[in-house]
Design a protein around this motif. Structure first.
Motif, PDB file in Angstrom:
ATOM      1  N   GLN A 181       7.293   4.693 -10.130  1.00 51.20           N
ATOM      2  CA  GLN A 181       6.867   3.307  -9.953  1.00 51.20           C
ATOM      3  C   GLN A 181       7.620   2.694  -8.765  1.00 51.20           C
ATOM      4  OE1 GLN A 181       8.091  -0.033 -10.458  1.00 51.20           O
ATOM      5  NE2 GLN A 181       6.014  -0.736  -9.953  1.00 51.20           N
ATOM      6  N   HIS A 182       6.894   1.959  -7.964  1.00 54.71           N
ATOM      7  CA  HIS A 182       7.367   1.428  -6.691  1.00 54.71           C
ATOM      8  C   HIS A 182       8.700   0.660  -6.801  1.00 54.71           C
ATOM      9  CE1 HIS A 182       6.441  -0.114  -2.601  1.00 54.71           C
ATOM     10  NE2 HIS A 182       7.111  -1.176  -3.011  1.00 54.71           N
ATOM     11  N   HIS A 183       8.782  -0.251  -7.751  1.00 53.45           N
ATOM     12  CA  HIS A 183       9.977  -1.108  -7.809  1.00 53.45           C
ATOM     13  C   HIS A 183      11.178  -0.386  -8.395  1.00 53.45           C
ATOM     14  CE1 HIS A 183       6.434  -3.725  -7.472  1.00 53.45           C
ATOM     15  NE2 HIS A 183       7.190  -4.255  -6.535  1.00 53.45           N
ATOM     16  N   ALA A 208      11.665   2.721  -7.685  1.00 56.31           N
ATOM     17  CA  ALA A 208      12.112   3.456  -6.500  1.00 56.31           C
ATOM     18  C   ALA A 208      12.995   2.573  -5.622  1.00 56.31           C
ATOM     19  CB  ALA A 208      10.913   3.970  -5.706  1.00 56.31           C
ATOM     20  N   HIS A 209      12.605   1.306  -5.465  1.00 55.72           N
ATOM     21  CA  HIS A 209      13.432   0.373  -4.685  1.00 55.72           C
ATOM     22  C   HIS A 209      14.859   0.338  -5.237  1.00 55.72           C
ATOM     23  CE1 HIS A 209      11.239  -1.740  -1.557  1.00 55.72           C
ATOM     24  NE2 HIS A 209      10.201  -1.937  -2.337  1.00 55.72           N
ATOM     25  N   VAL A 210      14.967   0.131  -6.547  1.00 55.75           N
ATOM     26  CA  VAL A 210      16.284  -0.012  -7.173  1.00 55.75           C
ATOM     27  C   VAL A 210      17.090   1.287  -7.032  1.00 55.75           C
ATOM     28  CG1 VAL A 210      17.466  -0.357  -9.383  1.00 55.75           C
ATOM     29  CG2 VAL A 210      15.493  -1.789  -8.776  1.00 55.75           C
ATOM     30  N   TRP A 217      12.132  -7.304  -5.539  1.00 55.97           N
ATOM     31  CA  TRP A 217      11.192  -8.362  -5.166  1.00 55.97           C
ATOM     32  C   TRP A 217      10.521  -8.001  -3.861  1.00 55.97           C
ATOM     33  CZ3 TRP A 217      14.160 -13.676  -5.826  1.00 55.97           C
ATOM     34  CH2 TRP A 217      14.415 -13.881  -7.190  1.00 55.97           C
ATOM     35  N   ASP A 218       9.201  -7.950  -3.878  1.00 57.07           N
ATOM     36  CA  ASP A 218       8.471  -7.697  -2.642  1.00 57.07           C
ATOM     37  C   ASP A 218       7.062  -8.239  -2.755  1.00 57.07           C
ATOM     38  OD1 ASP A 218       7.218  -5.900  -4.306  1.00 57.07           O
ATOM     39  OD2 ASP A 218       7.861  -4.104  -3.245  1.00 57.07           O
ATOM     40  N   GLY A 219       6.189  -7.801  -1.850  1.00 54.35           N
ATOM     41  CA  GLY A 219       4.825  -8.324  -1.837  1.00 54.35           C
ATOM     42  C   GLY A 219       3.996  -7.763  -2.968  1.00 54.35           C
ATOM     43  N   ASN A 225      13.081  -3.082   2.722  1.00 53.20           N
ATOM     44  CA  ASN A 225      11.626  -3.045   2.539  1.00 53.20           C
ATOM     45  C   ASN A 225      11.163  -1.648   2.110  1.00 53.20           C
ATOM     46  OD1 ASN A 225      11.362  -1.406   4.906  1.00 53.20           O
ATOM     47  ND2 ASN A 225      11.625  -3.248   6.132  1.00 53.20           N
ATOM     48  N   ASP A 226       9.862  -1.388   2.240  1.00 53.15           N
ATOM     49  CA  ASP A 226       9.314  -0.142   1.720  1.00 53.15           C
ATOM     50  C   ASP A 226       9.787   1.107   2.471  1.00 53.15           C
ATOM     51  OD1 ASP A 226       8.150  -1.629  -0.174  1.00 53.15           O
ATOM     52  OD2 ASP A 226       6.070  -1.233   0.397  1.00 53.15           O
ATOM     53  N   GLY A 227      10.516   0.928   3.573  1.00 50.63           N
ATOM     54  CA  GLY A 227      11.130   2.069   4.249  1.00 50.63           C
ATOM     55  C   GLY A 227      12.129   2.782   3.360  1.00 50.63           C
TER      56      GLY A 227
HETATM   57 FE    FE Z   1       8.139  -2.678  -1.822  1.00 52.30          FE
END
Ligand code: FE
Ligand code: ZN
Ligand code: ZN
Length: 748
Positions: A479-481, A483-485, A503-505, A721-723
């Motif tokens: 899951q995207h978020h 992955a961010h964490v 937190w993102d778009g 960001n998503d990078g």
């Molecule tokens: Fe993102």
């Protein structure tokens, strides 16, 4: 005594072998040094004290750009023989060596280029072991001339002598070249006709820029589009032709003194601008900057960089004024890096093409850095930084990750290291998807990655998700978020438990809705989604991303005040939108913090439609100036829901000035982070996602957390960001492949 030394890390292309050679001679050692696919190997023999001094020196003061990851020494039997030799590279063995990023020209090389008595006077491709292209011209490992795009240039006797002379700065410099034997410059018209060569080409190109024309320049990792930054008409023309109405353009200034006239430069920014990475740095415009508003409409900052190749330096010497140096592409397409392709793709955009015959093997954009909460944060990680890995703090299985859909990067793991690719770009267009596949294939091939598992985003329609099955049989969706964490945790080598704030778009949520304002507790094994923003609908779905007024309508509708948004739409639009909202047609639910920024920007009249991602949030950030000492209303946190409704009521009240309202919004969201942290009581709070590119939000959130006794963690090496998502997918997949890996290895 005789020792065998194995050095791993980013040790090739940094002059390691010549360095070892000189050191060995200093201490009268015999033996040899070789570049292997595993790094640098040395055998050295001599008096015990000398060998020890040699090893100590090597370990404590390696060559300036080397990043040593492993240093193993073993005693072995002495051998006959005298002298110390640099052996040809050994192509055998398991590739474990690193590739170095492209580095900006060093002072010595620039001095030579400007010295009329030097044989490299005004030669645009001057480099040495300390500077110049690496990653953008490498075909494979080990880093040696036959495996680079320099292989087609046969060194002249003078260059060959330098290359063989251990005392020379160009001893074993794989990019060594001079006007007699190296790459050459040409100026082309849009039909590919040669208008001039070498010096004449450079002068004619400069003349054209001086006269307001647009130049496509083949640089280090791709093409730039260049025009006179002082010339508003030229800047407008470039915007029109590039189909980029408002997104800020990067500037290149002749030197640091020139930057100081345009922007506010503190010492941290100055050293970053002049570093071998030489990124674009976002800086506040200086009063009396004088450059036209068109460069970055409505934006108090400029993205600025210094010349980082002799070619750029010579062009800037000719011009003596700042230029626009934006990536050579059309709106959201990937950057051009081949001169013949550029003729087609940049047709109608550039008036002239200044090109050369040193092939660029992989595109590498300029990196972008912004100072946030006093520290430099990469917003785009490419030239100068990629593909250097970072240490995740625990052993990982060999994995590959295909990253997100926007600001895509790919990543793989080996040992404790995570290698994240250069910024690849957005995968919205066919060209974007193709460059993602090319970059993924290239990354896997160059490093010979054999992934036990391929990680991808949970979103079924991301280009990066659809490309995943071709790289391996076992797939894991992350899951995207989450992955961010995980990406931010890995950078800090945290093992949990943490409160993760992502937190993102937008990102695909596990319940099929659009997530983007998420709070997780991660205990080292499992995620629990402990909080989120109060959901609202996005009327028009994808269209809402480009129209903050639609996000506002969704927010107001959820709060039962939809009619307040009516003036922002035409009668016809309003009819359709009301039906969409009432019936829930093409109006997905979201918890996105990014869309809350959009809604607030629309409510405050800053921005109702946008032409690039993040435009509304930037407008809101730049509008925020704290005026009076009154806090925002606290956002209630009940049942896992952070309710933004009281904040939007406060923002809708008449009377308060815009700059104060904009500040209140940031302060309220920052306060919400601390509020949730206090409820959950975990000391470590990880902040990730595109919203944390906002310096005001990030600073307020970090300050508020620290003041309340929490420890905030933000990205250091990867962008917020998503990078960063590909790196997080690696960590998520590691959890699935080897369950509990996160904690057990940390304890071992
Ligand atoms: Fe993102
Ligand atoms: Zn140099
Ligand atoms: Zn030469």
């Amino acid at each position: 005594m005789r020792v065998r030394v194995k050095i791993t890390g980013a040790v090739q292309g940094v002059g390691f072998r010549p360095f070892v050679y000189r050191l060995a001679n200093e201490w009268n050692l015999s033996g040899w040094v070789i570049n292997s696919s595993q790094g640098v190997r040395i055998e050295a023999q001599g008096a015990e004290a000398d060998v020890e001094a040699f090893l100590r020196r090597l370990q404590e003061h390696p060559p300036p750009h080397a990043v040593v990851a492993g240093f193993e020494v073993a005693g072995i039997p002495e051998q006959d023989g005298s002298g110390f030799r640099v052996l040809a590279s050994d192509p055998e063995g398991e590739p474990a060596a690193f590739l170095l990023p492209d580095l900006a020209s060093c002072r010595e090389c620039l001095a030579e280029v400007r010295d009329p008595a030097n044989r490299r006077y005004r030669y645009p491709f001057t480099t040495c072991t300390n500077c110049g292209p690496r990653y953008s011209i490498v075909e494979g490992i080990p880093y040696d001339r036959p495996l680079t795009s320099m292989r087609r240039f046969v060194m002249c006797p003078a260059c060959e002598r330098e290359y063989r002379d251990p005392a020379d700065r160009r001893f074993h410099a794989q990019t060594n070249a001079c006007p007699a034997c190296g790459p050459r410059l040409e100026l082309w018209d849009p039909a590919g006709q040669v208008l001039g060569q070498e010096e004449a080409a450079l002068r004619a190109a400069a003349e054209a820029v001086r006269h307001g024309r647009i130049l496509a320049l083949k640089g280090l990792g791709g093409f730039h589009l260049i025009c006179d930054a002082r010339n508003a008409a030229a800047v407008r023309l470039l915007r029109e032709r590039k189909r980029r109405p408002a997104k800020p353009f990067a500037i290149m200034a002749p030197d640091l003194e020139a930057v100081r006239k345009l922007c506010v430069v503190n010492s941290g920014a100055a050293s970053l601008l002049e570093s071998p990475q030489a990124p674009i740095v976002l800086l506040e415009r200086a009063p009396g900057c004088g450059l036209p508003e068109e460069l970055a409409p409505g934006n108090p900052m400029l993205g600025i960089m210094l010349p980082y190749t002799p070619l750029h330096a010579l062009l800037m010497d000719e011009l003596g004024f700042p230029i626009v140096a934006t990536s050579g592409n059309l709106s959201d397409d990937p950057i051009c890096f081949d001169e013949h392709e550029a003729l087609q793709r940049l047709h109608g955009v550039a008036d002239l093409f200044l090109v050369h015959d040193r092939p660029i093997l992989r595109p590498v954009d300029d990196s972008v850095v912004r100072f946030i909460d006093g520290r430099p944060v990469l917003l785009r990680r490419a030239r100068g930084y990629a593909p250097l890995p970072f240490d995740a703090g625990r052993k990982l299985p060999e994995l590959f990750a295909t990253g997100a859909h926007m600001k895509n990067t790919v990543a793989f793991s080996r040992g404790r290291l995570i290698f994240v690719s250069q910024h690849i770009g957005d995968l919205e267009t066919a060209a974007g998807a193709a460059s993602h596949e090319r970059a993924a294939r290239d990354f896997l091939r160059v490093y010979d990655v054999q992934p036990v598992c391929v990680a991808h985003d949970l979103h079924p329609d991301y280009g990066s998700t659809r490309s995943a099955p071709q790289w391996g049989r076992r797939l894991v969706a992350i899951q995207h978020h989450k992955a961010h964490v995980l990406a931010c945790m890995a950078e800090h080598q945290l093992s949990g438990p943490v409160l993760g704030v992502a937190w993102d778009g937008a990102g695909y949520g596990e319940d099929g809705t659009v997530w983007g304002g998420e709070f997780f507790v991660f205990d080292g094994r499992r995620f629990e989604r402990v909080g989120r923003f109060r959901p609202f609908r996005l009327p028009g779905g994808e269209q809402a991303v480009r129209e903050p007024r639609r996000a506002l309508l969704g927010v107001l509708a959820a709060a039962g005040r939809a009619d307040e948004a009516e003036p922002l739409f035409t009668k016809a639009e309003w009819k359709v939108l009301r039906v969409a909202l009432d019936r829930g047609l093409n109006a997905p639910w979201t918890t996105s913090a990014g869309r809350l920024f959009d809604a607030a920007a629309a409510l405050l009249g800053l921005c109702t439609k946008t032409s690039f991602e993040g435009e509304a949030a930037m407008a809101l950030e730049f509008a925020a100036r704290r005026e009076i000492e009154a806090g925002p209303v606290p956002l209630p946190f009940d049942n896992g829901i952070v309710d933004w409704a009281p904040l939007f009521s406060q923002l809708a009240e008449p009377g308060l000035p815009l700059r104060h309202k904009a500040w209140l919004f940031h302060a309220a969201l920052a306060g919400a982070v601390t509020g949730v942290a206090q409820t959950l009581g975990l000391r470590a709070v990880v902040l990730s996602g595109g919203c944390f590119q906002n310096a005001l939000l990030t600073r307020l959130a970090a300050q508020s957390l620290r003041e309340s006794g929490f420890e905030p963690y933000t990205h250091r090496m990867l962008p917020p960001n998503d990078g960063a998502v590909a790196a997080g997918q690696i960590c998520g997949a590691a959890l699935e492949v080897e369950s509990c890996v996160w904690q057990s290895l940390d304890e071992s």
